[in-house]
Design an enzyme around this catalytic site. Structure first.
Site, PDB file in Angstrom:
ATOM      1  N   PHE A 218       0.300 -13.715  -4.255  1.00  0.00           N
ATOM      2  CA  PHE A 218       1.358 -12.897  -3.650  1.00  0.00           C
ATOM      3  C   PHE A 218       1.388 -13.037  -2.125  1.00  0.00           C
ATOM      4  CE2 PHE A 218       0.845 -10.337  -7.636  1.00  0.00           C
ATOM      5  CZ  PHE A 218       2.145 -10.454  -8.094  1.00  0.00           C
ATOM      6  N   LEU A 219       0.254 -13.389  -1.533  1.00  0.00           N
ATOM      7  CA  LEU A 219       0.191 -13.494  -0.076  1.00  0.00           C
ATOM      8  C   LEU A 219       1.008 -14.668   0.458  1.00  0.00           C
ATOM      9  CD1 LEU A 219      -3.596 -12.710   0.548  1.00  0.00           C
ATOM     10  CD2 LEU A 219      -1.656 -11.134   0.589  1.00  0.00           C
TER      11      LEU A 219
ATOM     12  N   GLY B 296       0.788  -1.217   0.000  1.00  0.00           N
ATOM     13  CA  GLY B 296       0.000   0.000   0.000  1.00  0.00           C
ATOM     14  C   GLY B 296       0.821   1.267   0.000  1.00  0.00           C
TER      15      GLY B 296
ATOM     16  N   ASP C 243       0.419   3.974  -3.032  1.00  0.00           N
ATOM     17  CA  ASP C 243       0.075   5.360  -2.693  1.00  0.00           C
ATOM     18  C   ASP C 243       1.078   6.347  -3.301  1.00  0.00           C
ATOM     19  OD1 ASP C 243      -2.241   4.923  -1.330  1.00  0.00           O
ATOM     20  OD2 ASP C 243      -1.472   5.440   0.652  1.00  0.00           O
TER      21      ASP C 243
ATOM     22  N   LYS D 265      -8.006   7.431  -3.478  1.00  0.00           N
ATOM     23  CA  LYS D 265      -7.055   8.328  -2.834  1.00  0.00           C
ATOM     24  C   LYS D 265      -5.607   7.875  -3.023  1.00  0.00           C
ATOM     25  CE  LYS D 265      -8.854   8.490   1.374  1.00  0.00           C
ATOM     26  NZ  LYS D 265      -9.140   8.975   2.746  1.00  0.00           N
TER      27      LYS D 265
ATOM     28  N   THR E 194       0.356  -6.973  -0.946  1.00  0.00           N
ATOM     29  CA  THR E 194       0.069  -7.186   0.474  1.00  0.00           C
ATOM     30  C   THR E 194      -1.434  -7.246   0.677  1.00  0.00           C
ATOM     31  OG1 THR E 194       0.014  -4.808   0.961  1.00  0.00           O
ATOM     32  CG2 THR E 194       2.143  -5.924   1.161  1.00  0.00           C
TER      33      THR E 194
END
Length: 406
Positions: free
Chosen positions: A197-198, A133, A137, A170, A158
């Site tokens: 991916f986890l 994240g 971002d 956002k 993630t």
């Protein structure tokens, strides 16, 4: 799954003033916004063209600028390169060091510089962000700045990225010690979610993401809460991967699906946050201050967990939830290996956080508190006395629970 925030395509120019030559004008226009969130299993399999087609471009040939975390490069860099080679796409990689401390304007400008060197085409070469994240971002913020808006694609690696950071509109970076103080509304054209991916995510980061899942469960989805209460520890043990032959192999998929679906259902009608009553703000009243003060001890979801524990006590003391519901929430927090306390949780920090909330929410607290599991109500009258009493109780309860951050 598609999340669209669509407004009527209207425009107009209003001339005001009573003379033949106007003294003022009002320009009115609207731009439809549509973006896609899609599940894809085996995203880096060369037989799957989803990644090269993401952003609505031709899959054959071309170039892509790929921004990745250094850890993701170590784990998946060869597979990413082989994927683009198989599709005849020339890929250039920009590596970022990502942490909450590095989530800054400086990091965003590194991405901008990479875009400039690459000579990115805004029409046919959407930038691709592969990482957690923080990375998505940063990349989203840089894309919003570059030539005032450049398309990009998000591939969250993630759990917190998959269910929260990479599926909204956002973007943001931290500034002056404040969480996401600079940002924009600039969703990616496509977010591609591959739960494979986890498998390489460490246990703590699985728990970190489950905090945001728990947020959605407590405010909007009691059935999701029940799934976490029943299966939480196993979901962590198995990294939210389906177990072949298991009678409940679909639990992990349902947990992720319900979390994403619930989040998008809340975001879509209020994508630009014109309405400040947002149930998804639950867990985010005190956590920004806690997280930034506690760096580098706490991850984002861990700070959200502390916020949820604190506001659970506030809600119970107001009679909004029962003692049994309070106990269930704390039990799930414990089972998900999430903290409910950190040493930075002092009354002065909590009161400062509440004051910042009031500034951020147009002069009102508009604080979401639980009104039973699966529902919220918004309040404007939380007092410093309430904060003090609830904080003392939280400290007492944390001292009785092993494994919490000191």
């Amino acid at each position: 799954m598609t999340a669209g925030a669509t407004m009527a395509m209207t425009s107009g120019l209003t001339r005001t003033g009573g003379r033949s030559y106007q003294s003022s004008w009002r320009v009115t226009t609207a731009k439809p916004v549509t973006y896609d969130v899609e599940f894809r299993s085996g995203l880096l399999d060369p037989d799957d063209s989803s990644l090269v087609r993401a952003g609505g471009v031709d899959a054959a040939g071309g170039r892509r600028l790929v921004v990745m975390e250094r850890r993701i490069q170590e784990l998946y860099g060869d597979a990413v390169s082989a994927y683009f080679d198989a599709h005849g796409v020339a890929s250039t990689t920009c590596l970022l060091d990502t942490s909450e401390q590095a989530k800054s304007v400086a990091s965003a400008l590194l991405v901008v510089a990479a875009m400039d060197r690459f000579g990115i085409s805004r029409r046919s070469e959407p930038m691709i962000a592969i990482g957690g994240g923080v990375l998505t971002d940063i990349v989203g913020f840089a894309a919003s700045l570059y030539r005032r808006s450049t398309p990009y694609v998000r591939v969250p690696t993630t759990l917190i990225g998959m269910v929260d950071a990479a599926i909204g509109a956002k973007t943001g970076v931290n500034h002056d010690g404040k969480k996401n103080r600079l940002g924009s509304y600039h969703p990616s054209t496509t977010t591609l979610i591959d739960c494979v991916f986890l498998r390489t995510l460490d246990r703590r980061h699985i728990s970190n993401g489950l905090a945001e899942v728990l947020k959605m469960a407590t405010v909007a989805d009691s059935a999701l809460f029940d799934l976490l209460a029943e299966h939480g520890p196993r979901l962590i043990d198995e990294h939210l991967q389906p177990v072949p032959g298991s009678s409940d192999a679909g639990v992990a998929a349902e947990v992720i699906y319900r979390a994403i679906d619930g989040m998008l259902a809340e975001l879509q009608p209020n994508l630009w946050e014109e309405r400040l009553h947002r149930c998804v703000d639950y867990g985010h009243s005190f956590s920004p201050a806690i997280e930034m003060q506690a760096l580098p001890d706490l991850l984002h979801g861990e700070a959200v967990a502390i916020d949820m524990a604190y506001t659970t006590i506030l809600a119970r003391r107001r009679g909004l939830i029962s003692a049994a519901e309070d106990d269930r929430i704390f039990a799930v927090l414990r089972d998900l290996e999430l903290p409910v306390w950190h040493r930075v949780c002092r009354l002065d920090l909590m009161t400062a956080a509440l004051a910042d909330v009031v500034r951020h929410r147009n002069g009102r607290q508009q604080m979401p508190l639980l009104d039973g599991i699966g529902r919220v109500r918004f309040v404007d009258d939380v007092t410093v006395r309430e904060l003090h009493v609830a904080l003392a109780e939280l400290a007492d309860r944390a001292s009785l629970t092993s494994g919490q951050l000191a």
